[in-house]
Design an enzyme around this catalytic site. Structure first.
Site, short mmCIF file in Angstrom:
data_model
loop_
_atom_site.label_atom_id
_atom_site.label_comp_id
_atom_site.label_asym_id
_atom_site.label_seq_id
_atom_site.Cartn_x
_atom_site.Cartn_y
_atom_site.Cartn_z
CG PHE A 142 11.65 6.39 -15.57
CD1 PHE A 142 10.32 6.41 -15.79
CD2 PHE A 142 12.32 5.25 -15.80
CE1 PHE A 142 9.68 5.29 -16.35
CE2 PHE A 142 11.75 4.05 -16.33
CZ PHE A 142 10.44 4.15 -16.72
CG ASP A 227 17.59 3.30 -11.19
OD1 ASP A 227 18.35 2.58 -12.01
OD2 ASP A 227 16.37 3.28 -11.27
CE LYS A 256 16.59 1.38 -19.79
NZ LYS A 256 15.92 2.28 -18.71
C1 LIG Z 1 14.81 2.08 -17.87
C2 LIG Z 1 14.98 2.09 -16.35
C3 LIG Z 1 14.43 1.53 -15.45
C4 LIG Z 1 13.34 0.33 -15.76
O1 LIG Z 1 13.95 -0.62 -16.33
P1 LIG Z 1 12.87 -1.58 -17.16
O2 LIG Z 1 13.79 -2.71 -17.80
O3 LIG Z 1 12.32 -0.90 -18.07
O4 LIG Z 1 12.11 -2.21 -16.27
C5 LIG Z 1 14.68 1.73 -14.10
N1 LIG Z 1 15.57 2.68 -13.81
C6 LIG Z 1 16.01 3.47 -14.72
C7 LIG Z 1 17.04 4.99 -14.29
C8 LIG Z 1 15.96 3.57 -16.07
O5 LIG Z 1 16.32 4.37 -16.92
#
Ligand SMILES: *Cc1c(COP(=O)(O)O)cnc(C)c1O
Length: 404
Positions: A142, A227, A256
């Site tokens: 994700f 990520d 985040k």
């Molecule tokens: C939440 C998340 C994203 C995307 O972030 P958004 O601010 O919702 O675009 C990308 N990678 C990971 C691992 C995430 O948990």
């Protein structure tokens, strides 16, 4: 349920695109680990906005920084300098040991920006023939919701009927270093991966995986892009999840919790010349690096360190994991977790995880199901031992119920 609750929910349903299926609670206030609904009921937040409010709801110091900056200057665009961006760069580089920073807004934008940067690096530094760059990603990843990103998702719900998609991505199983070794070609520019797969249900790779991944990437001159949008900034009990294996990514993505939930702030961090390939006019964002975002992020990083939240995540995470493992319930298939990123996977016969989340709501805990059978538990990093024990009592009584 009061009439006001029905009203908010019905109005959302009437006017909003139905791209979410929220738990039936309407929140109007938050403080620390707690949130309150419109009827004044209090809940322990065990989702933390998918880790964005790691510092706790409405942290007073982040709030103060935001209000102070909002009074002075909010947005200049990058056409001009502002007096917050340099300080944000300096502080995030010092905190993470990075050399270069690219500020963006959402997590997905950070991912997209990294993809652009590693491709450019591949053509201009590594010498990959133009248009041939390959990026390796993992099954069940994700990385966000943009078109570029959902194109390399393996979840039919996420990608279905949104194509055609961009080429240039190769998908391998998560947690198998041999699969990475096999997938790398001379045109591979990057391996994009989550240290722990959050949305997939808190999937932790086998020990040693990332050490091998690091070695493979180094040997083939492939950029390792971690990520850490969800795992980063203390969530797993270390500043960055990569530290659990003592490795360093070439490119790290944060988002985040970078703003403590006040504002969308994300960043691409690099330890090498990847970001150095971007020249004026080749990438940008109107809001990226704006003074309000920078002031908020600076405060969000400061409280994380000053208030010992990372150490607390390790301590309370261990307590919560141990407590969850002690729950004797036929419904539980597996408990997983690192720091305050935890999940309880239910047996298929136990019924849907959503039913358990709704039952938890009735006991004053807000949690969210993922992939049908998994309850994710990720409270703010400021949670205390007493609050962990309070949550465990309620989790134990709920998980021993049968909703099949
Ligand atoms: C939440 C998340 C994203 C995307 O972030 P958004 O601010 O919702 O675009 C990308 N990678 C990971 C691992 C995430 O948990």
């Amino acid at each position: 349920m009061s009439s006001s609750v029905i009203d908010f929910i019905a109005t959302e349903a009437r006017f909003g695109a139905h791209n979410y299926e929220p738990i039936g609670v309407v929140l109007s206030r938050g403080e620390g680990v707690w949130v309150w609904d419109t009827d004044g009921n209090r809940y322990l937040d065990c989702l933390s906005a998918y880790s964005a409010v790691s510092q706790g709801h409405c942290h007073p110091k982040i709030l103060a920084a935001m209000v102070e900056q909002a009074h002075r200057l909010t947005l200049t665009s990058r056409a001009f300098h502002n007096d917050q961006l340099a300080l944000f760069y300096e502080e995030i580089a010092a905190l993470t040991g990075s050399h270069k920073v690219l500020p963006m807004n959402s997590g997905a934008e950070a991912v997209e920006s990294a993809i652009k940067a590693v491709r450019k690096w591949g053509y201009e530094v590594k010498g990959v023939p133009d248009g041939q760059a390959e990026i390796i990603v993992c099954a069940n990843n994700f990385h966000g919701r943009t078109l570029g990103i959902v194109g390399f998702s393996t979840d039919p719900e996420t990608r279905g009927h949104f194509g055609p998609f961009a080429p240039g991505f190769k998908i391998i199983p998560f947690g198998e270093a041999a699969a990475l070794a096999e997938a790398i070609t001379p045109n591979t520019v990057a391996f994009l991966v989550e240290p722990i797969q959050g949305e997939a249900g808190v999937v932790i790779p086998p020990p040693g995986y990332f050490t091998e991944v690091r070695e493979l990437c180094t040997a083939s001159n492939v950029m390792l892009v971690l990520d850490e949008i969800q795992t980063g900034l203390g969530r797993t009990g270390k500043l960055l999840a990569e530290q659990h294996e003592g490795i360093e990514a070439d490119v790290t993505l944060l988002g985040k919790a970078l703003s403590g939930g006040f504002y969308p702030v994300s960043a691409v961090l690099s330890n090498n010349d990847v970001l150095g390939t971007l020249r004026p006019g080749q990438h940008g964002s109107t809001f990226g690096g704006n003074p309000l975002a920078c002031a908020v992020a600076r405060a969000a990083m400061r409280v994380l360190v000053e208030e010992g939240m990372i150490e607390n995540a390790a301590r309370q995470g261990a307590r919560l994991l141990e407590g969850l493992k002690d729950i004797r319930a036929n419904t539980i298939r597996e408990v997983r977790g690192r720091g305050l990123m935890l999940a309880v996977e239910l047996h298929p016969e136990a019924g849907r995880a959503r039913r358990y989340c709704e039952a938890l709501q009735g006991k004053g805990i807000l949690a969210k199901d993922t992939h049908g059978q998994t309850i994710r538990i990720a409270p703010p990093l400021v949670i205390t031992s007493d609050q962990v024990d309070w949550a465990l009592e309620r989790l134990a009584t709920t998980l021993t119920q049968d909703f099949s």
